[in-house]
Design a protein around this motif. Structure first.
Motif, PDB file in Angstrom:
ATOM      1  N   TYR A  91       0.857  -1.179   0.000  1.00 29.78           N
ATOM      2  CA  TYR A  91       0.000   0.000   0.000  1.00 29.78           C
ATOM      3  C   TYR A  91       0.891   1.226   0.000  1.00 29.78           C
ATOM      4  O   TYR A  91       2.065   1.168   0.343  1.00 29.78           O
ATOM      5  N   LYS A  92       0.347   2.374  -0.392  1.00 35.49           N
ATOM      6  CA  LYS A  92       1.151   3.569  -0.535  1.00 35.49           C
ATOM      7  C   LYS A  92       0.401   4.763   0.015  1.00 35.49           C
ATOM      8  O   LYS A  92      -0.738   5.020  -0.344  1.00 35.49           O
ATOM      9  N   LEU A  93       1.043   5.481   0.932  1.00 34.71           N
ATOM     10  CA  LEU A  93       0.511   6.722   1.463  1.00 34.71           C
ATOM     11  C   LEU A  93       1.416   7.868   1.026  1.00 34.71           C
ATOM     12  O   LEU A  93       2.567   7.646   0.627  1.00 34.71           O
ATOM     13  N   VAL A  97       2.631  11.790   5.077  1.00 33.67           N
ATOM     14  CA  VAL A  97       1.867  11.039   6.076  1.00 33.67           C
ATOM     15  C   VAL A  97       2.828  10.240   6.949  1.00 33.67           C
ATOM     16  O   VAL A  97       3.669   9.493   6.444  1.00 33.67           O
ATOM     17  N   SER A  99       3.199   7.242   9.517  1.00 31.16           N
ATOM     18  CA  SER A  99       2.448   6.023   9.824  1.00 31.16           C
ATOM     19  C   SER A  99       3.065   5.307  11.016  1.00 31.16           C
ATOM     20  O   SER A  99       4.285   5.179  11.133  1.00 31.16           O
ATOM     21  N   TYR A 100       2.191   4.834  11.917  1.00 36.64           N
ATOM     22  CA  TYR A 100       2.612   4.072  13.089  1.00 36.64           C
ATOM     23  C   TYR A 100       1.876   2.733  13.079  1.00 36.64           C
ATOM     24  O   TYR A 100       0.683   2.682  12.810  1.00 36.64           O
ATOM     25  N   SER A 101       2.594   1.656  13.382  1.00 34.35           N
ATOM     26  CA  SER A 101       1.983   0.333  13.449  1.00 34.35           C
ATOM     27  C   SER A 101       2.007  -0.162  14.886  1.00 34.35           C
ATOM     28  O   SER A 101       3.062  -0.260  15.509  1.00 34.35           O
ATOM     29  N   ALA A 129      -5.871  12.641  11.995  1.00 31.25           N
ATOM     30  CA  ALA A 129      -5.288  11.341  12.304  1.00 31.25           C
ATOM     31  C   ALA A 129      -6.315  10.265  11.961  1.00 31.25           C
ATOM     32  O   ALA A 129      -7.490  10.381  12.345  1.00 31.25           O
TER      33      ALA A 129
END
Length: 390
Positions: A91-93, A97, A99-101, A129
């Protein structure tokens, strides 16, 4: 040197006088000091934080084509699933952006992510968010023969929720809720807590989830710690005084009384708990002295959608909304708990009345709920009870 001698027949009178001194003087002083500290904390509170609004949320409702019967579920559990290709994970943001997992944090990860997002929005002005919570049993199904590790195949279901947050003042009038408090409790420093739910290999090398008999007492201890912090933030002064008086009486053995459980529903209008299972909901209801209507959303969520892990509290909130119970100014308490052991609480205030919406996962069937669970077959033909040896 001074010596005080008390005759044996005067000892009971001496003790009674000292207890009377404590009851009439020391205890009231302690209560007054407590009230003074509460007042000072209000006067000298820190700089107001940036307001964070929950604009909207959506829950995934699997189509009827994905519905399996109980017999088919058990049959498919006996077969291995093919490995997912790398393409399914791409996937691509946008580059802007961040990103936190928070994967691997168990059923409380969803509210933990909301807490993290709330903190990030304190330092990033005019920002949004997006929090996505999901449970996918495809990659976590246990394929072995150890019956003690088959629980994950029986209770968990596919589900997910997406929550959009904003700290833009202009979004205030469009928001559903305002985030008030996010309380996180983690007891993983204890080996008993860390190992009560763990991913392990069976004798054949197949990975599954093992649950120890210490789960229920560990869960209760962690939830109590979370409620202690939450109570300081939300409970009215009257409940705090009753709790302190009860603690003093028990600490000094003035009376043989049970610990006082504060009435959180005096500060909260709606509660939605994680649907870990029937025994978990029973314990929450009993320990917090909640009513059947308080637990309705969580019990119906477990019945209809099963345990969707970190997203379950959003299905429960969607149920409450679909029933038309959320009114402007209402305070909503979501509480989730999971492996680690962790417990997270989120307090929100409704910014407006919330009516039944078409995109609500309950919209086309809410009139059929609540159902009578005592006469129903339930979502699965097994009833998991905590061990009596706990």
């Amino acid at each position: 040197m001074f010596r005080i001698t008390i005759a044996s027949n005067d000892l009971p009178k001496f003790i009674a006088n000292r207890l009377s001194l404590f009851t009439n003087f020391i205890a009231p002083v302690l209560v007054c000091l407590t009230l003074a500290m509460l007042l000072l904390s209000k006067i000298f509170k820190s700089k107001p934080s940036r307001k964070v609004f929950l604009l909207d949320f959506a829950c995934y409702k699997p189509p009827a084509s994905q519905m399996w019967s109980k017999e088919l579920t058990m049959e498919r559990a006996r077969h291995h699933f093919t490995n997912l290709s790398e393409e399914t994970l791409l996937y691509k943001l946008g580059d802007e952006v961040v990103s936190y997992s928070l994967s691997g944090m168990g059923c409380s990860a969803g509210l933990a992510a909301i807490g993290l997002a709330k903190q990030l929005l304190q330092v990033h002005r005019n920002s949004y968010a997006l929090v996505v919570s999901t449970e996918n049993i495809t990659g976590n199904r246990y394929l072995g023969k150890d019956r003690s590790m088959i629980l994950i195949n029986c209770l968990f279901r596919v589900g997910g929720a997406a929550v959009l947050l904003s700290n833009k003042p202009s979004d205030r009038h469009a928001a559903k809720y305002q985030l008030i408090h996010a309380v996180h409790t983690n007891t993983a420093a204890s080996d008993l807590s860390y190992n009560c739910i763990s991913s392990v290999e069976d004798a054949e090398g197949l990975v599954g989830v093992a649950i120890s008999k210490s789960l229920m007492p560990v869960a209760i201890k962690t939830i109590e710690a979370n409620l202690t912090t939450l109570g300081h933030l939300v409970l009215p002064v009257s409940e705090k005084i009753l709790y302190i008086a009860n603690y003093i009486a028990r600490h000094f053995n003035l009376e043989k009384i049970k610990p006082y459980v504060p009435d959180f529903m005096k500060a909260i209008d709606h509660i939605v708990t994680h649907v870990g299972g029937q025994p978990v909901l029973d314990e929450v209801e009993r320990n917090l002295k909640l009513s059947k209507i308080d637990m309705e959303a969580s019990r119906m969520t477990l019945y209809r959608f099963g345990n969707t892990s970190s997203s379950s509290v959003w299905y429960g909130l969607a149920y409450t909304e679909a029933k038309g119970r959320i009114k402007k100014g209402d305070r909503v308490w979501q509480i989730a708990f999971g492996s680690g052991f962790k417990c997270n609480s989120l307090i929100m205030k409704a910014m407006r009345d919330v009516d039944l919406e078409e995109k609500n996962p309950w919209s086309d069937e809410i009139d059929g709920f609540p159902v009578d669970l005592m006469s129903s077959d339930g979502a699965f033909p097994f009833d998991f009870k905590p061990s009596k040896k706990i």
